[in-house]
Design a protein around this motif. Sequence first.
Motif, PDB file in Angstrom:
ATOM      1  N   LEU A 147      -3.425   4.233   3.558  1.00 29.11           N
ATOM      2  CA  LEU A 147      -3.823   5.525   3.150  1.00 29.11           C
ATOM      3  C   LEU A 147      -5.232   5.519   2.482  1.00 29.11           C
ATOM      4  N   CYS A 148      -5.525   4.484   1.762  1.00 24.39           N
ATOM      5  CA  CYS A 148      -6.870   4.329   1.229  1.00 24.39           C
ATOM      6  C   CYS A 148      -7.983   4.515   2.297  1.00 24.39           C
ATOM      7  N   GLN A 149      -7.951   3.717   3.529  1.00 22.37           N
ATOM      8  CA  GLN A 149      -8.711   3.734   4.616  1.00 22.37           C
ATOM      9  C   GLN A 149      -8.906   5.077   5.319  1.00 22.37           C
ATOM     10  N   GLN A 150      -7.806   5.784   5.187  1.00 22.77           N
ATOM     11  CA  GLN A 150      -7.778   7.229   5.820  1.00 22.77           C
ATOM     12  C   GLN A 150      -8.742   7.946   4.940  1.00 22.77           C
ATOM     13  N   THR A 151      -8.359   8.009   3.390  1.00 21.48           N
ATOM     14  CA  THR A 151      -9.111   8.764   2.469  1.00 21.48           C
ATOM     15  C   THR A 151     -10.459   8.518   2.719  1.00 21.48           C
ATOM     16  N   ILE A 152     -10.903   7.186   2.683  1.00 21.42           N
ATOM     17  CA  ILE A 152     -12.289   6.820   2.683  1.00 21.42           C
ATOM     18  C   ILE A 152     -13.096   7.327   3.816  1.00 21.42           C
ATOM     19  N   ASN A 153     -12.374   7.280   4.979  1.00 19.23           N
ATOM     20  CA  ASN A 153     -13.218   7.848   6.001  1.00 19.23           C
ATOM     21  C   ASN A 153     -13.202   9.542   6.232  1.00 19.23           C
ATOM     22  N   GLN A 154     -12.374  10.010   5.335  1.00 23.96           N
ATOM     23  CA  GLN A 154     -12.433  11.507   5.121  1.00 23.96           C
ATOM     24  C   GLN A 154     -13.662  11.910   4.148  1.00 23.96           C
ATOM     25  N   VAL A 155     -13.758  11.049   3.225  1.00 24.06           N
ATOM     26  CA  VAL A 155     -14.774  11.039   2.214  1.00 24.06           C
ATOM     27  C   VAL A 155     -16.481  10.747   2.856  1.00 24.06           C
ATOM     28  N   LEU A 215      -5.593   5.909  -7.417  1.00 23.45           N
ATOM     29  CA  LEU A 215      -4.343   5.613  -6.509  1.00 23.45           C
ATOM     30  C   LEU A 215      -2.944   5.945  -7.270  1.00 23.45           C
ATOM     31  N   LYS A 216      -2.446   6.863  -6.817  1.00 20.73           N
ATOM     32  CA  LYS A 216      -1.397   7.297  -7.944  1.00 20.73           C
ATOM     33  C   LYS A 216       0.170   7.172  -7.210  1.00 20.73           C
ATOM     34  N   ASN A 217       1.258   7.101  -8.173  1.00 17.89           N
ATOM     35  CA  ASN A 217       2.572   7.126  -7.333  1.00 17.89           C
ATOM     36  C   ASN A 217       2.858   5.712  -6.754  1.00 17.89           C
ATOM     37  N   ILE A 218       2.656   4.815  -7.423  1.00 14.35           N
ATOM     38  CA  ILE A 218       2.832   3.357  -6.586  1.00 14.35           C
ATOM     39  C   ILE A 218       4.198   3.195  -6.786  1.00 14.35           C
ATOM     40  N   GLN A 219       5.077   2.915  -5.904  1.00 14.88           N
ATOM     41  CA  GLN A 219       6.389   2.611  -5.861  1.00 14.88           C
ATOM     42  C   GLN A 219       6.835   1.037  -5.251  1.00 14.88           C
ATOM     43  N   LEU A 220       5.981   0.070  -5.308  1.00 16.94           N
ATOM     44  CA  LEU A 220       6.005  -1.101  -4.826  1.00 16.94           C
ATOM     45  C   LEU A 220       7.361  -1.906  -5.641  1.00 16.94           C
ATOM     46  N   HIS A 221       8.233  -2.692  -5.047  1.00 18.86           N
ATOM     47  CA  HIS A 221       9.195  -3.247  -5.579  1.00 18.86           C
ATOM     48  C   HIS A 221       8.789  -4.827  -5.598  1.00 18.86           C
ATOM     49  N   ASP A 222       8.156  -5.089  -4.655  1.00 22.53           N
ATOM     50  CA  ASP A 222       7.764  -6.617  -4.377  1.00 22.53           C
ATOM     51  C   ASP A 222       6.645  -7.121  -5.260  1.00 22.53           C
ATOM     52  N   GLU A 223       6.930  -8.130  -6.261  1.00 24.27           N
ATOM     53  CA  GLU A 223       5.755  -8.519  -7.038  1.00 24.27           C
ATOM     54  C   GLU A 223       4.602  -9.145  -6.403  1.00 24.27           C
ATOM     55  N   ARG A 224       4.798  -9.760  -5.437  1.00 25.76           N
ATOM     56  CA  ARG A 224       3.611 -10.277  -4.638  1.00 25.76           C
ATOM     57  C   ARG A 224       2.747  -9.098  -4.184  1.00 25.76           C
ATOM     58  N   GLU A 225       3.440  -8.144  -3.710  1.00 26.35           N
ATOM     59  CA  GLU A 225       2.622  -7.062  -3.078  1.00 26.35           C
ATOM     60  C   GLU A 225       1.974  -6.088  -4.258  1.00 26.35           C
ATOM     61  N   LYS A 226       2.507  -5.976  -5.439  1.00 32.24           N
ATOM     62  CA  LYS A 226       1.909  -5.626  -6.701  1.00 32.24           C
ATOM     63  C   LYS A 226       0.589  -6.341  -7.149  1.00 32.24           C
ATOM     64  N   ARG A 227       0.574  -7.649  -6.837  1.00 29.14           N
ATOM     65  CA  ARG A 227      -0.609  -8.364  -7.325  1.00 29.14           C
ATOM     66  C   ARG A 227      -1.612  -8.115  -6.412  1.00 29.14           C
ATOM     67  N   ASN A 228      -1.380  -8.048  -5.152  1.00 36.60           N
ATOM     68  CA  ASN A 228      -2.368  -7.829  -4.175  1.00 36.60           C
ATOM     69  C   ASN A 228      -2.913  -6.678  -4.556  1.00 36.60           C
ATOM     70  N   LEU A 229      -2.377  -5.479  -5.003  1.00 38.54           N
ATOM     71  CA  LEU A 229      -3.163  -4.333  -5.465  1.00 38.54           C
ATOM     72  C   LEU A 229      -4.157  -4.445  -6.521  1.00 38.54           C
ATOM     73  N   ASP A 239      -2.211   9.920  -3.088  1.00 39.57           N
ATOM     74  CA  ASP A 239      -0.670   9.899  -3.360  1.00 39.57           C
ATOM     75  C   ASP A 239      -0.064   8.750  -2.545  1.00 39.57           C
ATOM     76  N   SER A 240       0.329   7.812  -3.238  1.00 42.30           N
ATOM     77  CA  SER A 240       0.980   6.748  -2.276  1.00 42.30           C
ATOM     78  C   SER A 240       2.634   7.060  -2.590  1.00 42.30           C
ATOM     79  N   SER A 241       3.136   8.009  -2.736  1.00 44.44           N
ATOM     80  CA  SER A 241       4.593   8.221  -3.115  1.00 44.44           C
ATOM     81  C   SER A 241       5.225   7.831  -1.683  1.00 44.44           C
ATOM     82  N   SER A 242       4.557   8.055  -0.686  1.00 42.13           N
ATOM     83  CA  SER A 242       5.425   7.847   0.619  1.00 42.13           C
ATOM     84  C   SER A 242       5.241   6.300   1.050  1.00 42.13           C
ATOM     85  N   ALA A 243       4.306   5.576   0.134  1.00 44.16           N
ATOM     86  CA  ALA A 243       4.267   4.190   0.809  1.00 44.16           C
ATOM     87  C   ALA A 243       5.181   3.154   0.430  1.00 44.16           C
TER      88      ALA A 243
END
Length: 406
Positions: free
Chosen positions: A271-279, A292-306, A258-262
Amino acid sequence: MKKISFIHAADLHLDSPMIGLKHLPESIFTRVKESTFTALKKITKDAIEKQVDFVILAGDLFDGEDRSLRAQSRFRSEMLKLEENGIPVYVVHGNHDHLNGTWVQLTMPANVHVFTSEVETKVLRTRSGEIVRLYGFSYPTRHVFSRKIDDYSKINNIGFHIGILHGNEGSGSEHDNYAPFTIRDLLEKDFDYWALGHIHKRAILAESPPIIYPGNIQGRNKKETGPKGYYHVELSDLDTKLNFVETSDVVWEETEVDSSSATSFNDILHLCQQTINQVRKNQQGTLLTLYLKNIQLHDEREKRNLDGELLDILLEDEKDEASFVWIVDIHITESQLLDKEQLKMKANFYGELFETIKEYEDADNALAPLYEHPMGRKYVSHLNDTEHRELIERAEKLLIELLSEA
């Protein structure tokens, strides 16, 4: 006190082709390809260490009717280890490795007892002098839809009586109805234990007497998540002890982030790295489906990086890890809650559409006419929980996109 000890495993699917995984790094793909054999070695090693009285393999030892020489040879090597330690093995063949296949057959050691195509009884006297009668049959062809359970019949009341059956419990709907039976059918036979195979999910259908699906020994795709293994059974005239033992060298898992806080790409990466280490599991590989849910990025460059760099960064150091976590599938969903609620408020029509989706969250009922049709039943399998969730999410996302453009 009368007592016996044995291992009950099923659905080995040795040398499974692991379809769709050739894109993996060579080191991980090799390990995945070897995983069914690694699991088998774990079973034989444990059988020797625990000094069990016998081993039951309840069907689908091999992945196909044209079982390879490689798979047979590897299986034979493990059976020889058990023979050297005086441990007999009782085998039934299932729908995948039925007796009518075409293969060059390797002779198995004398401790391997294979049931024929008709229900028969094999008698064992254990090292401690206990009498065990084992009942079972092997599939003569791939499709056995008859009630073979009717041919099982207890022979006197002396010793222990164990039924071996590769088939489908009648109330189940996810699997082909091979050699169908009901729990009541098995209880009426008055056996001491039922060693089942065919279903790749571990399940205890009854406890007195135990009616057990151990599941398969190694997951082979993302539908077969979680630990896989066998049951070590200690059976006495007073009680029964069941111990599930994991054998899978590579485990399939799925998890949500849940990436709503990101608020940035770096937040999501963390958040993803934390999850991987838990698994991550010690000395065990993990093939992970990540939601990977609840993405709320507004910067288009950062969205492309995803879409590109996120997965590359997450996988960068995993191929050399003994305890690797390799993401085989990633689902990225932008936050839609606000848009959905806004659309609902625009007009009653939109609200009714979303309510319609909610009504059809029971997809099996919605598709019931298709499943009940003879041709549909043959070619369309039931949705598992993951497929069901993905279907609903895709429908809702598509609806939101269409309504936003309207």
